[in-house]
Design a protein around this motif. Structure first.
Motif, PDB file in Angstrom:
ATOM      1  N   LEU A 201       0.788  -1.227   0.000  1.00 53.57           N
ATOM      2  CA  LEU A 201       0.000   0.000   0.000  1.00 53.57           C
ATOM      3  C   LEU A 201       0.823   1.282   0.000  1.00 53.57           C
ATOM      4  O   LEU A 201       0.319   2.334  -0.404  1.00 53.57           O
ATOM      5  N   ALA A 202       2.074   1.215   0.460  1.00 48.45           N
ATOM      6  CA  ALA A 202       2.815   2.469   0.666  1.00 48.45           C
ATOM      7  C   ALA A 202       4.219   2.453   0.085  1.00 48.45           C
ATOM      8  O   ALA A 202       5.063   3.234   0.501  1.00 48.45           O
ATOM      9  N   SER A 203       4.471   1.567  -0.878  1.00 44.28           N
ATOM     10  CA  SER A 203       5.792   1.565  -1.522  1.00 44.28           C
ATOM     11  C   SER A 203       5.625   1.452  -3.032  1.00 44.28           C
ATOM     12  O   SER A 203       4.530   1.198  -3.534  1.00 44.28           O
ATOM     13  N   ASN A 204       6.749   1.635  -3.743  1.00 43.21           N
ATOM     14  CA  ASN A 204       6.765   1.445  -5.193  1.00 43.21           C
ATOM     15  C   ASN A 204       7.395   0.115  -5.571  1.00 43.21           C
ATOM     16  O   ASN A 204       7.819  -0.066  -6.714  1.00 43.21           O
ATOM     17  N   LEU A 205       7.478  -0.808  -4.626  1.00 50.12           N
ATOM     18  CA  LEU A 205       8.050  -2.120  -4.908  1.00 50.12           C
ATOM     19  C   LEU A 205       7.306  -2.767  -6.072  1.00 50.12           C
ATOM     20  O   LEU A 205       6.071  -2.791  -6.103  1.00 50.12           O
ATOM     21  N   ASP A 206       8.073  -3.267  -7.042  1.00 50.39           N
ATOM     22  CA  ASP A 206       7.499  -3.901  -8.229  1.00 50.39           C
ATOM     23  C   ASP A 206       6.522  -4.998  -7.804  1.00 50.39           C
ATOM     24  O   ASP A 206       6.844  -5.851  -6.967  1.00 50.39           O
ATOM     25  N   LEU A 207       5.339  -4.975  -8.369  1.00 52.22           N
ATOM     26  CA  LEU A 207       4.321  -5.958  -8.001  1.00 52.22           C
ATOM     27  C   LEU A 207       4.749  -7.392  -8.297  1.00 52.22           C
ATOM     28  O   LEU A 207       4.225  -8.335  -7.692  1.00 52.22           O
ATOM     29  N   LEU A 208       5.700  -7.552  -9.198  1.00 50.66           N
ATOM     30  CA  LEU A 208       6.202  -8.901  -9.497  1.00 50.66           C
ATOM     31  C   LEU A 208       6.985  -9.489  -8.330  1.00 50.66           C
ATOM     32  O   LEU A 208       7.224 -10.697  -8.286  1.00 50.66           O
ATOM     33  N   GLU A 209       7.395  -8.624  -7.391  1.00 51.78           N
ATOM     34  CA  GLU A 209       8.150  -9.092  -6.230  1.00 51.78           C
ATOM     35  C   GLU A 209       7.249  -9.685  -5.141  1.00 51.78           C
ATOM     36  O   GLU A 209       7.738 -10.305  -4.199  1.00 51.78           O
ATOM     37  N   PHE A 210       5.942  -9.483  -5.274  1.00 52.97           N
ATOM     38  CA  PHE A 210       5.027  -9.968  -4.242  1.00 52.97           C
ATOM     39  C   PHE A 210       4.622 -11.415  -4.507  1.00 52.97           C
ATOM     40  O   PHE A 210       4.292 -11.775  -5.645  1.00 52.97           O
ATOM     41  N   ASP A 233       7.783   6.867  -0.648  1.00 51.43           N
ATOM     42  CA  ASP A 233       7.908   5.417  -0.521  1.00 51.43           C
ATOM     43  C   ASP A 233       8.273   5.097   0.928  1.00 51.43           C
ATOM     44  O   ASP A 233       9.279   5.587   1.443  1.00 51.43           O
ATOM     45  N   ILE A 234       7.468   4.278   1.581  1.00 46.53           N
ATOM     46  CA  ILE A 234       7.671   3.987   3.005  1.00 46.53           C
ATOM     47  C   ILE A 234       9.050   3.389   3.280  1.00 46.53           C
ATOM     48  O   ILE A 234       9.598   3.522   4.368  1.00 46.53           O
TER      49      ILE A 234
END
Length: 267
Positions: A201-210, A233-234
Protein backbone atom coordinates in the motif's frame (compact mmCIF):
# COMPACT_ATOMS: atom_id res chain seq x y z
CA UNK A 1 -8.86 6.92 53.80
CA UNK A 2 -6.50 8.61 51.34
CA UNK A 3 -7.92 11.10 48.87
CA UNK A 4 -6.59 12.62 45.66
CA UNK A 5 -4.40 15.59 46.62
CA UNK A 6 -5.64 17.50 43.57
CA UNK A 7 -9.44 17.21 43.79
CA UNK A 8 -9.74 15.99 47.42
CA UNK A 9 -12.10 13.15 46.41
CA UNK A 10 -11.81 9.42 47.26
CA UNK A 11 -9.37 7.43 45.16
CA UNK A 12 -11.88 5.49 43.11
CA UNK A 13 -14.00 6.00 40.03
CA UNK A 14 -17.55 4.97 39.19
CA UNK A 15 -18.03 2.35 36.50
CA UNK A 16 -20.00 3.28 33.43
CA UNK A 17 -22.99 1.00 32.67
CA UNK A 18 -21.08 -1.21 30.23
CA UNK A 19 -18.18 -1.73 32.64
CA UNK A 20 -20.59 -2.44 35.49
CA UNK A 21 -22.37 -5.05 33.38
CA UNK A 22 -19.03 -6.76 32.68
CA UNK A 23 -18.29 -6.91 36.42
CA UNK A 24 -21.75 -8.33 37.16
CA UNK A 25 -21.32 -10.96 34.43
CA UNK A 26 -17.94 -11.96 35.85
CA UNK A 27 -19.40 -12.17 39.35
CA UNK A 28 -22.34 -14.31 38.19
CA UNK A 29 -20.08 -16.74 36.33
CA UNK A 30 -18.03 -17.21 39.49
CA UNK A 31 -21.16 -18.07 41.49
CA UNK A 32 -21.01 -14.88 43.54
CA UNK A 33 -23.79 -12.34 43.72
CA UNK A 34 -22.67 -8.92 42.48
CA UNK A 35 -22.06 -6.57 45.39
CA UNK A 36 -22.57 -2.83 45.56
CA UNK A 37 -18.77 -2.43 45.63
CA UNK A 38 -18.65 -3.35 41.93
CA UNK A 39 -20.05 0.11 41.15
CA UNK A 40 -16.62 1.65 41.71
CA UNK A 41 -13.03 0.62 41.05
CA UNK A 42 -9.76 1.99 42.45
CA UNK A 43 -8.15 4.96 40.72
CA UNK A 44 -5.01 5.63 42.71
CA UNK A 45 -1.61 6.77 41.45
CA UNK A 46 0.85 6.96 44.35
CA UNK A 47 4.03 8.82 43.39
CA UNK A 48 7.41 8.21 45.01
CA UNK A 49 6.96 11.35 47.12
CA UNK A 50 3.91 9.74 48.77
CA UNK A 51 1.23 11.91 47.13
CA UNK A 52 -1.87 10.19 45.71
CA UNK A 53 -3.68 11.28 42.55
CA UNK A 54 -6.49 10.13 40.31
CA UNK A 55 -4.98 9.34 36.90
CA UNK A 56 -6.86 12.17 35.16
CA UNK A 57 -6.01 14.61 37.94
CA UNK A 58 -2.33 13.75 37.57
CA UNK A 59 -2.54 14.34 33.82
CA UNK A 60 -4.08 17.76 34.39
CA UNK A 61 -1.41 18.86 36.88
CA UNK A 62 1.62 16.81 35.82
CA UNK A 63 5.13 18.25 35.60
CA UNK A 64 7.91 16.03 34.28
CA UNK A 65 10.36 16.11 37.19
CA UNK A 66 8.34 17.38 40.15
CA UNK A 67 5.22 16.35 41.99
CA UNK A 68 2.62 19.02 41.19
CA UNK A 69 1.44 18.88 44.81
CA UNK A 70 4.51 18.86 47.04
CA UNK A 71 7.19 19.89 44.55
CA UNK A 72 9.49 16.94 45.32
CA UNK A 73 11.51 15.33 42.52
CA UNK A 74 9.69 12.22 41.22
CA UNK A 75 11.95 11.39 38.29
CA UNK A 76 14.73 8.84 38.61
CA UNK A 77 17.21 7.03 36.39
CA UNK A 78 16.69 3.41 35.35
CA UNK A 79 19.42 0.76 35.22
CA UNK A 80 19.98 1.51 31.51
CA UNK A 81 20.37 5.23 32.14
CA UNK A 82 16.92 6.33 30.93
CA UNK A 83 14.69 8.72 32.82
CA UNK A 84 11.68 7.14 34.53
CA UNK A 85 8.77 8.11 36.76
CA UNK A 86 7.90 5.25 39.10
CA UNK A 87 4.64 4.89 40.98
CA UNK A 88 2.31 2.39 42.61
CA UNK A 89 -0.76 2.21 40.38
CA UNK A 90 -3.99 0.72 41.70
CA UNK A 91 -6.87 0.56 39.20
CA UNK A 92 -9.35 -1.93 37.74
CA UNK A 93 -6.42 -4.13 36.70
CA UNK A 94 -5.15 -4.46 40.27
CA UNK A 95 -2.11 -3.08 42.07
CA UNK A 96 1.13 -2.58 40.13
CA UNK A 97 4.19 -1.49 42.10
CA UNK A 98 7.21 0.42 40.82
CA UNK A 99 5.53 0.98 37.47
CA UNK A 100 7.23 3.41 35.08
CA UNK A 101 4.44 5.69 33.84
CA UNK A 102 6.68 8.16 31.99
CA UNK A 103 5.93 6.62 28.54
CA UNK A 104 2.18 6.80 29.25
CA UNK A 105 2.39 10.37 30.49
CA UNK A 106 4.51 11.40 27.51
CA UNK A 107 2.01 9.95 25.03
CA UNK A 108 -0.99 11.43 26.84
CA UNK A 109 0.56 14.88 26.75
CA UNK A 110 1.48 14.52 23.10
CA UNK A 111 -2.08 13.51 22.20
CA UNK A 112 -3.47 16.39 24.21
CA UNK A 113 -1.37 18.75 22.11
CA UNK A 114 -1.99 16.89 18.83
CA UNK A 115 -5.34 15.07 19.09
CA UNK A 116 -5.42 14.65 15.30
CA UNK A 117 -2.59 12.11 15.62
CA UNK A 118 -4.58 9.69 17.78
CA UNK A 119 -5.62 7.41 14.91
CA UNK A 120 -2.14 7.45 13.40
CA UNK A 121 -0.64 6.42 16.73
CA UNK A 122 -3.20 3.64 17.13
CA UNK A 123 -2.31 2.41 13.65
CA UNK A 124 1.39 2.48 14.49
CA UNK A 125 0.80 0.57 17.73
CA UNK A 126 -0.98 -2.18 15.77
CA UNK A 127 2.09 -2.36 13.50
CA UNK A 128 4.28 -2.73 16.59
CA UNK A 129 2.08 -5.57 17.79
CA UNK A 130 1.96 -7.22 14.37
CA UNK A 131 -1.85 -7.08 14.58
CA UNK A 132 -2.72 -7.56 10.91
CA UNK A 133 -6.49 -7.80 11.47
CA UNK A 134 -6.66 -4.57 13.49
CA UNK A 135 -4.65 -2.75 10.81
CA UNK A 136 -7.03 -3.95 8.10
CA UNK A 137 -10.03 -2.85 10.17
CA UNK A 138 -8.56 0.63 10.58
CA UNK A 139 -7.79 0.97 6.88
CA UNK A 140 -11.27 -0.14 5.89
CA UNK A 141 -12.98 2.08 8.47
CA UNK A 142 -10.96 5.11 7.42
CA UNK A 143 -11.08 4.62 3.67
CA UNK A 144 -11.01 7.96 1.86
CA UNK A 145 -11.40 9.10 -1.72
CA UNK A 146 -7.90 8.85 -3.25
CA UNK A 147 -8.91 11.49 -5.83
CA UNK A 148 -9.38 14.21 -3.19
CA UNK A 149 -7.23 17.27 -3.66
CA UNK A 150 -3.99 16.80 -1.68
CA UNK A 151 -4.12 20.26 -0.11
CA UNK A 152 -7.70 19.70 1.00
CA UNK A 153 -6.72 16.32 2.44
CA UNK A 154 -3.86 17.91 4.42
CA UNK A 155 -6.22 20.55 5.80
CA UNK A 156 -8.69 17.90 6.95
CA UNK A 157 -5.94 15.85 8.60
CA UNK A 158 -4.79 18.82 10.66
CA UNK A 159 -8.18 19.49 12.24
CA UNK A 160 -9.15 17.56 15.39
CA UNK A 161 -12.19 15.37 14.84
CA UNK A 162 -11.67 15.08 11.08
CA UNK A 163 -11.10 11.75 9.38
CA UNK A 164 -7.43 10.89 8.98
CA UNK A 165 -6.41 9.98 5.45
CA UNK A 166 -5.04 6.51 4.78
CA UNK A 167 -1.87 7.93 3.21
CA UNK A 168 -1.08 9.82 6.38
CA UNK A 169 -1.65 6.78 8.58
CA UNK A 170 0.53 4.58 6.37
CA UNK A 171 3.46 7.01 6.39
CA UNK A 172 3.16 8.36 9.93
CA UNK A 173 6.41 8.59 11.91
CA UNK A 174 6.37 8.59 15.69
CA UNK A 175 7.80 11.90 17.01
CA UNK A 176 8.03 10.55 20.57
CA UNK A 177 9.23 7.08 19.54
CA UNK A 178 12.44 7.74 17.61
CA UNK A 179 10.52 8.59 14.42
CA UNK A 180 9.60 4.99 13.73
CA UNK A 181 7.37 4.31 10.73
CA UNK A 182 4.90 1.46 10.50
CA UNK A 183 7.43 -0.49 8.44
CA UNK A 184 10.11 -0.04 11.12
CA UNK A 185 7.58 -1.26 13.68
CA UNK A 186 6.57 -4.29 11.58
CA UNK A 187 10.22 -5.24 11.13
CA UNK A 188 10.85 -5.04 14.87
CA UNK A 189 7.71 -7.08 15.52
CA UNK A 190 9.04 -9.63 12.99
CA UNK A 191 5.67 -9.57 11.25
CA UNK A 192 6.07 -10.41 7.57
CA UNK A 193 2.32 -10.21 7.08
CA UNK A 194 2.18 -6.56 8.19
CA UNK A 195 5.36 -5.74 6.26
CA UNK A 196 3.89 -7.15 3.03
CA UNK A 197 0.71 -5.13 3.58
CA UNK A 198 2.64 -1.88 4.10
CA UNK A 199 4.83 -2.55 1.08
CA UNK A 200 1.76 -3.21 -1.04
CA UNK A 201 0.00 0.00 0.00
CA UNK A 202 2.82 2.47 0.67
CA UNK A 203 5.79 1.57 -1.52
CA UNK A 204 6.76 1.45 -5.19
CA UNK A 205 8.05 -2.12 -4.91
CA UNK A 206 7.50 -3.90 -8.23
CA UNK A 207 4.32 -5.96 -8.00
CA UNK A 208 6.20 -8.90 -9.50
CA UNK A 209 8.15 -9.09 -6.23
CA UNK A 210 5.03 -9.97 -4.24
CA UNK A 211 4.09 -13.63 -3.63
CA UNK A 212 0.72 -14.63 -5.15
CA UNK A 213 -0.60 -15.28 -1.64
CA UNK A 214 -0.27 -11.58 -0.80
CA UNK A 215 -2.48 -10.60 -3.72
CA UNK A 216 -5.00 -13.33 -2.95
CA UNK A 217 -5.39 -12.18 0.64
CA UNK A 218 -5.50 -8.51 -0.36
CA UNK A 219 -8.18 -9.22 -2.97
CA UNK A 220 -10.24 -11.16 -0.43
CA UNK A 221 -10.12 -8.14 1.88
CA UNK A 222 -10.87 -5.65 -0.88
CA UNK A 223 -7.46 -4.00 -0.63
CA UNK A 224 -5.79 -2.56 -3.71
CA UNK A 225 -2.72 -0.42 -4.35
CA UNK A 226 -3.51 3.09 -5.47
CA UNK A 227 -1.16 5.47 -7.23
CA UNK A 228 2.13 5.54 -5.32
CA UNK A 229 4.54 7.23 -7.75
CA UNK A 230 3.77 10.71 -6.42
CA UNK A 231 3.89 9.68 -2.76
CA UNK A 232 6.75 9.02 -0.33
CA UNK A 233 7.91 5.42 -0.52
CA UNK A 234 7.67 3.99 3.01
CA UNK A 235 10.97 2.16 2.45
CA UNK A 236 12.81 5.50 2.28
CA UNK A 237 11.68 6.72 5.72
CA UNK A 238 14.44 6.95 8.32
CA UNK A 239 14.09 6.89 12.09
CA UNK A 240 15.77 9.28 14.52
CA UNK A 241 18.99 7.25 14.23
CA UNK A 242 19.02 7.61 10.45
CA UNK A 243 18.06 3.95 9.90
CA UNK A 244 15.64 2.67 7.28
CA UNK A 245 13.47 -0.38 7.93
CA UNK A 246 16.00 -2.43 5.95
CA UNK A 247 18.81 -1.27 8.26
CA UNK A 248 16.76 -2.51 11.22
CA UNK A 249 16.03 -5.80 9.43
CA UNK A 250 19.76 -6.31 8.81
CA UNK A 251 20.42 -5.92 12.53
CA UNK A 252 17.61 -8.30 13.54
CA UNK A 253 18.21 -11.02 10.94
CA UNK A 254 16.09 -14.10 11.56
CA UNK A 255 12.84 -13.88 9.61
CA UNK A 256 14.35 -11.12 7.48
CA UNK A 257 17.14 -13.23 6.02
CA UNK A 258 16.60 -13.10 2.26
CA UNK A 259 14.58 -9.90 2.48
CA UNK A 260 17.44 -7.43 2.68
CA UNK A 261 19.69 -6.47 -0.18
CA UNK A 262 17.18 -7.30 -2.91
CA UNK A 263 15.06 -4.14 -2.85
CA UNK A 264 12.11 -5.39 -0.84
CA UNK A 265 12.85 -3.16 2.13
CA UNK A 266 15.00 -0.56 0.41
CA UNK A 267 14.62 1.56 -2.70
Amino acid sequence: MSVCVECKKPLDVELDPEEEEEYETAASSSGKAPAAATETVPDDVQLTCGCHFHWDCLLEAYQVTECPNCGKNIASTSSNGAQQVLCNLNNEGGLQTDLDILPLLTEEFYLKAYPEDRKCRAFLEFCREGDFKAIIDMLQDDEVDEDDDEDEEMADDDQPGKEVGIDRMLRYQDPIGEMQSGLHAAVQAQSREVAWLLLLLASNLDLLEFPPEVFQEAAALGIMRGLTEDKVDIRSLRDANGKTAEDVANEIGGVWVGWTGNGRLAI
